[in-house]
Design a protein around this motif. Structure first.
Motif, PDB file in Angstrom:
ATOM      1  N   ASN A  33     -16.584  87.963  72.239  1.00 14.51           N
ATOM      2  CA  ASN A  33     -15.888  87.482  71.044  1.00 14.51           C
ATOM      3  C   ASN A  33     -14.424  87.184  71.349  1.00 14.51           C
ATOM      4  O   ASN A  33     -13.779  87.920  72.100  1.00 14.51           O
ATOM      5  CB  ASN A  33     -15.982  88.529  69.937  1.00 14.51           C
ATOM      6  N   PHE A  34     -13.915  86.119  70.713  1.00 18.76           N
ATOM      7  CA  PHE A  34     -12.547  85.663  70.933  1.00 18.76           C
ATOM      8  C   PHE A  34     -11.834  85.468  69.600  1.00 18.76           C
ATOM      9  O   PHE A  34     -12.464  85.492  68.539  1.00 18.76           O
ATOM     10  CB  PHE A  34     -12.548  84.350  71.728  1.00 18.76           C
ATOM     11  N   ASN A  35     -10.542  85.260  69.671  1.00 14.28           N
ATOM     12  CA  ASN A  35      -9.728  85.066  68.470  1.00 14.28           C
ATOM     13  C   ASN A  35      -9.669  83.610  68.022  1.00 14.28           C
ATOM     14  O   ASN A  35      -8.957  83.289  67.077  1.00 14.28           O
ATOM     15  CB  ASN A  35      -8.306  85.592  68.700  1.00 14.28           C
ATOM     16  N   ASP A  36     -10.401  82.716  68.660  1.00 18.32           N
ATOM     17  CA  ASP A  36     -10.407  81.299  68.294  1.00 18.32           C
ATOM     18  C   ASP A  36     -11.812  80.749  68.520  1.00 18.32           C
ATOM     19  O   ASP A  36     -12.622  81.353  69.235  1.00 18.32           O
ATOM     20  CB  ASP A  36      -9.392  80.531  69.148  1.00 18.32           C
ATOM     21  N   THR A  37     -12.079  79.607  67.945  1.00 15.79           N
ATOM     22  CA  THR A  37     -13.369  78.953  68.105  1.00 15.79           C
ATOM     23  C   THR A  37     -13.554  78.483  69.540  1.00 15.79           C
ATOM     24  O   THR A  37     -12.657  77.870  70.115  1.00 15.79           O
ATOM     25  CB  THR A  37     -13.471  77.740  67.154  1.00 15.79           C
ATOM     26  N   ILE A  38     -14.713  78.759  70.102  1.00 14.30           N
ATOM     27  CA  ILE A  38     -15.056  78.364  71.461  1.00 14.30           C
ATOM     28  C   ILE A  38     -15.777  77.028  71.391  1.00 14.30           C
ATOM     29  O   ILE A  38     -16.701  76.847  70.598  1.00 14.30           O
ATOM     30  CB  ILE A  38     -15.980  79.423  72.108  1.00 14.30           C
ATOM     31  N   ASP A  39     -15.375  76.077  72.236  1.00 16.66           N
ATOM     32  CA  ASP A  39     -16.009  74.766  72.246  1.00 16.66           C
ATOM     33  C   ASP A  39     -17.113  74.639  73.284  1.00 16.66           C
ATOM     34  O   ASP A  39     -17.994  73.800  73.151  1.00 16.66           O
ATOM     35  CB  ASP A  39     -14.962  73.673  72.468  1.00 16.66           C
ATOM     36  N   GLY A  54     -19.020  79.392  66.913  1.00 15.79           N
ATOM     37  CA  GLY A  54     -17.804  79.949  66.322  1.00 15.79           C
ATOM     38  C   GLY A  54     -16.924  80.564  67.382  1.00 15.79           C
ATOM     39  O   GLY A  54     -16.593  79.934  68.382  1.00 15.79           O
ATOM     40  N   LYS A  55     -16.589  81.814  67.205  1.00 19.13           N
ATOM     41  CA  LYS A  55     -15.697  82.531  68.115  1.00 19.13           C
ATOM     42  C   LYS A  55     -16.445  83.362  69.151  1.00 19.13           C
ATOM     43  O   LYS A  55     -15.855  84.194  69.831  1.00 19.13           O
ATOM     44  CB  LYS A  55     -14.768  83.431  67.302  1.00 19.13           C
ATOM     45  N   THR A  56     -17.757  83.132  69.280  1.00 17.32           N
ATOM     46  CA  THR A  56     -18.580  83.940  70.178  1.00 17.32           C
ATOM     47  C   THR A  56     -19.257  83.087  71.239  1.00 17.32           C
ATOM     48  O   THR A  56     -19.856  82.065  70.936  1.00 17.32           O
ATOM     49  CB  THR A  56     -19.656  84.702  69.374  1.00 17.32           C
ATOM     50  N   LEU A  71     -17.888  83.597  84.014  1.00 17.78           N
ATOM     51  CA  LEU A  71     -18.195  82.943  82.746  1.00 17.78           C
ATOM     52  C   LEU A  71     -17.049  82.022  82.388  1.00 17.78           C
ATOM     53  O   LEU A  71     -15.900  82.459  82.324  1.00 17.78           O
ATOM     54  CB  LEU A  71     -18.384  83.984  81.640  1.00 17.78           C
ATOM     55  N   GLY A  72     -17.334  80.754  82.147  1.00 22.39           N
ATOM     56  CA  GLY A  72     -16.300  79.788  81.773  1.00 22.39           C
ATOM     57  C   GLY A  72     -16.260  79.603  80.272  1.00 22.39           C
ATOM     58  O   GLY A  72     -17.287  79.398  79.632  1.00 22.39           O
ATOM     59  N   ILE A  73     -15.065  79.665  79.697  1.00 23.77           N
ATOM     60  CA  ILE A  73     -14.860  79.507  78.261  1.00 23.77           C
ATOM     61  C   ILE A  73     -13.890  78.353  78.047  1.00 23.77           C
ATOM     62  O   ILE A  73     -12.779  78.369  78.576  1.00 23.77           O
ATOM     63  CB  ILE A  73     -14.271  80.795  77.624  1.00 23.77           C
ATOM     64  N   LEU A  84      -5.652  82.159  73.683  1.00 26.51           N
ATOM     65  CA  LEU A  84      -7.000  82.702  73.556  1.00 26.51           C
ATOM     66  C   LEU A  84      -7.033  84.142  74.057  1.00 26.51           C
ATOM     67  O   LEU A  84      -6.580  84.440  75.161  1.00 26.51           O
ATOM     68  CB  LEU A  84      -8.002  81.857  74.351  1.00 26.51           C
ATOM     69  N   LYS A  85      -7.592  85.016  73.250  1.00 32.33           N
ATOM     70  CA  LYS A  85      -7.716  86.436  73.595  1.00 32.33           C
ATOM     71  C   LYS A  85      -9.145  86.895  73.343  1.00 32.33           C
ATOM     72  O   LYS A  85      -9.765  86.535  72.342  1.00 32.33           O
ATOM     73  CB  LYS A  85      -6.790  87.292  72.736  1.00 32.33           C
TER      74      LYS A  85
END
Length: 94
Positions: A33-39, A54-56, A71-73, A84-85
């Protein structure tokens, strides 16, 4: 366990998160999980299924996959990658 970063100016970028595990036997589903939307979520291991919502970012793989797993985000929506955190993670084993 971050990191390497590829910055695309103020328009996003990519981070690499490394994951490892021990004493787990079975199919692992890892939700990061992150603090912003993952593309986009990716890995260079073809034995790993990756997706994002979403953010996951979600990764599913056998516990026998080579470690550590990179893992690439990606962020592609105009947000700085430096902001991004990771806010947490969960996993399950089947």
């Amino acid at each position: 366990i971050f990191y390497d970063m590829d910055r695309w100016g103020t328009n996003g970028g990519k981070i690499i998160v490394c994951s490892d595990w021990s004493d787990i036997d079975g199919t692992i589903t890892l939700n990061v999980n992150f603090n912003d939307t993952i593309d986009q979520a990716e890995t260079d291991n073809s034995n790993v299924q990756s997706s994002c919502s979403g953010k996951t970012a979600t990764f599913t793989f056998a516990s026998t996959v080579s470690q550590p797993l990179s893992l690439g985000i990606h962020l592609n929506h105009g947000t700085r990658i430096d902001d991004l955190k990771m806010t947490g993670f969960t996993y399950s084993v089947n």
